[in-house]
Enzyme design. Structure first.
Site, PDB file in Angstrom:
ATOM      1  CE1 TYR A  91     -12.471  27.325  13.458  1.00 31.90           C
ATOM      2  CE2 TYR A  91     -11.694  25.624  11.973  1.00 31.90           C
ATOM      3  CZ  TYR A  91     -11.471  26.789  12.678  1.00 31.90           C
ATOM      4  OH  TYR A  91     -10.258  27.414  12.600  1.00 31.90           O
TER       5      TYR A  91
ATOM      6  CB  ALA B 157      -2.904  31.187  14.411  1.00 31.74           C
ATOM      7  CB  ILE B 158      -4.266  28.910  19.610  1.00 29.78           C
ATOM      8  CG1 ILE B 158      -5.699  29.423  19.416  1.00 29.78           C
ATOM      9  CG2 ILE B 158      -3.869  28.919  21.086  1.00 29.78           C
ATOM     10  CD1 ILE B 158      -5.940  30.852  19.843  1.00 29.78           C
TER      11      ILE B 158
ATOM     12  CG  ASN C 299      -6.916  21.360  12.080  1.00 28.24           C
ATOM     13  OD1 ASN C 299      -7.091  20.887  13.196  1.00 28.24           O
ATOM     14  ND2 ASN C 299      -6.659  22.644  11.887  1.00 28.24           N
TER      15      ASN C 299
ATOM     16  CD  GLU D 233     -11.528  28.341   2.215  1.00 29.53           C
ATOM     17  OE1 GLU D 233     -10.837  29.128   2.893  1.00 29.53           O
ATOM     18  OE2 GLU D 233     -12.177  28.700   1.227  1.00 29.53           O
TER      19      GLU D 233
END
Length: 144
Positions: free
Chosen positions: A116, A71-72, A109, A104
């Protein structure tokens, strides 16, 4: 930029980021419980003078690692923080004996999937209806 282990006192910064990033956020108790687990490695990324801008977690068992909750803070995305966090978890996991990593990501997204993929993850499956709020499939990705 500093990447370091998450500490309990980081919750004042981590919880608002968690709520801003996820529709089904972890609770403070969830983070605190994970910090006590020997198989869990939670890290934060700080940037002066901004402070903590993101965090991530790696769970490791034997030669496998599972990356969760990358998370950013929305105000600081697209600046390389997410890539740095994931790279740090991959390095840590390899040092601890992991040979492959899984994660996952929501099917919709696209930014996360692109990140990734750029780091060497490949899509290897789909978990139907994995996410809630809203209901959505998860794409399973692997790095080895």
């Amino acid at each position: 930029m500093i990447i370091r282990p998450m500490k309990p006192e980081d919750m004042t910064c981590v919880l608002p980021i968690e709520k801003a990033c996820f529709t089904d956020p972890w609770s403070e108790d969830g983070f605190m419980d994970s910090m006590k687990e020997t198989s869990a490695h939670l890290i934060v990324i700080e940037d002066e003078p901004l402070g903590i801008v993101g965090y991530a977690c790696l769970y490791q068992a034997a030669d496998e690692g599972e990356i969760v909750n990358v998370a950013i803070h929305p105000s600081y995305r697209q600046k390389g923080y997410g890539a740095r966090l994931v790279q740090a978890l991959l390095q840590l996991g390899r040092e601890l004996g992991a040979e492959r990593f899984f994660l996952e990501v929501r099917k919709g997204n696209n930014a996360g999937r692109a990140l990734y993929t750029s780091l060497g993850f490949t899509e290897c499956g789909v978990r139907k209806g994995f996410y809630d709020n809203p209901k959505e499939d998860a794409v399973l990705m692997m790095w080895e």
